[in-house]
Design a protein around this motif. Structure first.
Motif, PDB file in Angstrom:
ATOM      1  N   LEU A  73       0.811  -1.214   0.000  1.00  0.00           N
ATOM      2  CA  LEU A  73       0.000   0.000   0.000  1.00  0.00           C
ATOM      3  C   LEU A  73       0.843   1.263   0.000  1.00  0.00           C
ATOM      4  O   LEU A  73       0.456   2.283  -0.567  1.00  0.00           O
ATOM      5  CB  LEU A  73      -0.928   0.018   1.220  1.00  0.00           C
ATOM      6  CG  LEU A  73      -1.917  -1.140   1.340  1.00  0.00           C
ATOM      7  CD1 LEU A  73      -2.732  -1.003   2.622  1.00  0.00           C
ATOM      8  CD2 LEU A  73      -2.824  -1.214   0.119  1.00  0.00           C
ATOM      9  N   ASP A  74       2.003   1.207   0.672  1.00  0.00           N
ATOM     10  CA  ASP A  74       2.842   2.405   0.779  1.00  0.00           C
ATOM     11  C   ASP A  74       4.266   1.995   1.136  1.00  0.00           C
ATOM     12  O   ASP A  74       4.498   0.911   1.667  1.00  0.00           O
ATOM     13  CB  ASP A  74       2.283   3.328   1.873  1.00  0.00           C
ATOM     14  CG  ASP A  74       2.807   4.754   1.777  1.00  0.00           C
ATOM     15  OD1 ASP A  74       3.450   5.104   0.762  1.00  0.00           O
ATOM     16  OD2 ASP A  74       2.555   5.523   2.720  1.00  0.00           O
ATOM     17  N   LEU A  75       5.207   2.866   0.823  1.00  0.00           N
ATOM     18  CA  LEU A  75       6.613   2.709   1.197  1.00  0.00           C
ATOM     19  C   LEU A  75       7.016   3.975   1.922  1.00  0.00           C
ATOM     20  O   LEU A  75       6.859   5.075   1.386  1.00  0.00           O
ATOM     21  CB  LEU A  75       7.484   2.486  -0.041  1.00  0.00           C
ATOM     22  CG  LEU A  75       7.162   1.218  -0.834  1.00  0.00           C
ATOM     23  CD1 LEU A  75       7.804   1.258  -2.196  1.00  0.00           C
ATOM     24  CD2 LEU A  75       7.608  -0.015  -0.075  1.00  0.00           C
ATOM     25  N   ARG A  76       7.495   3.841   3.154  1.00  0.00           N
ATOM     26  CA  ARG A  76       7.827   4.997   3.990  1.00  0.00           C
ATOM     27  C   ARG A  76       9.284   4.950   4.440  1.00  0.00           C
ATOM     28  O   ARG A  76       9.606   4.346   5.463  1.00  0.00           O
ATOM     29  CB  ARG A  76       6.916   5.031   5.213  1.00  0.00           C
ATOM     30  CG  ARG A  76       5.449   5.142   4.868  1.00  0.00           C
ATOM     31  CD  ARG A  76       4.595   5.100   6.109  1.00  0.00           C
ATOM     32  NE  ARG A  76       3.186   5.066   5.768  1.00  0.00           N
ATOM     33  CZ  ARG A  76       2.242   4.581   6.543  1.00  0.00           C
ATOM     34  NH1 ARG A  76       2.544   4.115   7.751  1.00  0.00           N
ATOM     35  NH2 ARG A  76       0.982   4.574   6.152  1.00  0.00           N
ATOM     36  N   PRO A  77      10.166   5.596   3.674  1.00  0.00           N
ATOM     37  CA  PRO A  77      11.577   5.638   4.093  1.00  0.00           C
ATOM     38  C   PRO A  77      11.721   6.454   5.375  1.00  0.00           C
ATOM     39  O   PRO A  77      10.993   7.411   5.609  1.00  0.00           O
ATOM     40  CB  PRO A  77      12.274   6.336   2.927  1.00  0.00           C
ATOM     41  CG  PRO A  77      11.316   6.303   1.793  1.00  0.00           C
ATOM     42  CD  PRO A  77       9.946   6.246   2.397  1.00  0.00           C
ATOM     43  N   PHE A  78      12.697   6.063   6.217  1.00  0.00           N
ATOM     44  CA  PHE A  78      12.989   6.813   7.438  1.00  0.00           C
ATOM     45  C   PHE A  78      14.425   6.516   7.853  1.00  0.00           C
ATOM     46  O   PHE A  78      15.066   5.609   7.334  1.00  0.00           O
ATOM     47  CB  PHE A  78      12.001   6.467   8.559  1.00  0.00           C
ATOM     48  CG  PHE A  78      12.159   5.080   9.136  1.00  0.00           C
ATOM     49  CD1 PHE A  78      12.812   4.877  10.348  1.00  0.00           C
ATOM     50  CD2 PHE A  78      11.645   3.969   8.472  1.00  0.00           C
ATOM     51  CE1 PHE A  78      12.953   3.609  10.878  1.00  0.00           C
ATOM     52  CE2 PHE A  78      11.782   2.692   9.001  1.00  0.00           C
ATOM     53  CZ  PHE A  78      12.440   2.511  10.204  1.00  0.00           C
ATOM     54  N   VAL A  79      14.919   7.296   8.769  1.00  0.00           N
ATOM     55  CA  VAL A  79      16.251   7.094   9.333  1.00  0.00           C
ATOM     56  C   VAL A  79      16.065   6.696  10.786  1.00  0.00           C
ATOM     57  O   VAL A  79      15.379   7.392  11.543  1.00  0.00           O
ATOM     58  CB  VAL A  79      17.110   8.379   9.210  1.00  0.00           C
ATOM     59  CG1 VAL A  79      18.454   8.186   9.870  1.00  0.00           C
ATOM     60  CG2 VAL A  79      17.269   8.777   7.743  1.00  0.00           C
ATOM     61  N   ASP A  80      16.680   5.560  11.172  1.00  0.00           N
ATOM     62  CA  ASP A  80      16.497   5.085  12.547  1.00  0.00           C
ATOM     63  C   ASP A  80      17.372   5.872  13.524  1.00  0.00           C
ATOM     64  O   ASP A  80      18.117   6.767  13.126  1.00  0.00           O
ATOM     65  CB  ASP A  80      16.733   3.573  12.643  1.00  0.00           C
ATOM     66  CG  ASP A  80      18.179   3.155  12.467  1.00  0.00           C
ATOM     67  OD1 ASP A  80      19.084   4.019  12.445  1.00  0.00           O
ATOM     68  OD2 ASP A  80      18.425   1.935  12.345  1.00  0.00           O
ATOM     69  N   LYS A  81      17.290   5.533  14.797  1.00  0.00           N
ATOM     70  CA  LYS A  81      18.004   6.271  15.845  1.00  0.00           C
ATOM     71  C   LYS A  81      19.520   6.201  15.693  1.00  0.00           C
ATOM     72  O   LYS A  81      20.229   7.043  16.221  1.00  0.00           O
ATOM     73  CB  LYS A  81      17.585   5.776  17.225  1.00  0.00           C
ATOM     74  CG  LYS A  81      17.932   4.332  17.465  1.00  0.00           C
ATOM     75  CD  LYS A  81      17.491   3.859  18.824  1.00  0.00           C
ATOM     76  CE  LYS A  81      17.813   2.402  18.893  1.00  0.00           C
ATOM     77  NZ  LYS A  81      17.878   1.703  19.967  1.00  0.00           N
ATOM     78  N   ASP A  82      20.023   5.202  14.945  1.00  0.00           N
ATOM     79  CA  ASP A  82      21.459   5.078  14.709  1.00  0.00           C
ATOM     80  C   ASP A  82      21.900   5.766  13.419  1.00  0.00           C
ATOM     81  O   ASP A  82      23.055   5.644  13.015  1.00  0.00           O
ATOM     82  CB  ASP A  82      21.864   3.601  14.657  1.00  0.00           C
ATOM     83  CG  ASP A  82      21.607   2.879  15.972  1.00  0.00           C
ATOM     84  OD1 ASP A  82      21.835   3.500  17.034  1.00  0.00           O
ATOM     85  OD2 ASP A  82      21.167   1.714  15.939  1.00  0.00           O
TER      86      ASP A  82
END
Length: 145
Positions: A73-82
């Motif tokens: 349904l969707d692709l949500r790139p993000f940057v983790d805490k590291d």
């Protein structure tokens, strides 16, 4: 034409295991007041996002065979805490059986073209979708399904 992803379903021994796990996660999110959506997090962000979001699915390999799929349904790139880039793949949570097909182990995910994707099981033969999973696996290995 849609593009798909294929991924190993680590920790599941059957499609029923996957269905139970997804159902439990969705219920837990609902109980906590969160949006009940099935999200699978990966390390890499697919570069071909538009093609995947044009009707693509995530095909799950369970115990060495492609067994089912879920619509992306969707692709949500993000940057983790590291500080590492990751991607949340939002799936519809409706697991659809496909014609079993052997697939060797690999790491991460791979692209799968629409032409390479196994057909939905309800389109392969009458009664195939109601067979026990082990029977479908064995018939697939014999080249009968």
């Amino acid at each position: 034409m849609p593009l798909h992803l294929i991924k190993l379903c680590v920790g599941c021994d059957s499609v029923d295991d996957l269905k139970s796990w997804v159902s439990a996660r969705l219920k837990e999110k609902k109980r906590r007041g969160q949006t009940p959506e099935h999200i699978h997090t990966t390390r890499m962000v697919p570069k071909r996002m538009d093609e995947l979001l044009d009707g693509g699915s995530l095909y799950w390999v369970i115990k060495g065979q492609v067994m089912c799929r879920e619509r992306i349904l969707d692709l949500r790139p993000f940057v983790d805490k590291d500080g590492i880039g990751r991607c949340r793949i939002v799936l519809d949570g409706k697991i659809k059986l496909v014609a079993p097909r052997p697939y060797r182990a690999f790491q991460g995910w791979r692209y799968l073209t629409d032409a390479e994707a196994p057909a939905d099981l309800d389109r392969t033969g009458r009664g195939a979708a109601t067979m026990p999973e082990q029977m479908r696996r064995e018939l697939s290995e014999l080249g009968l399904l």
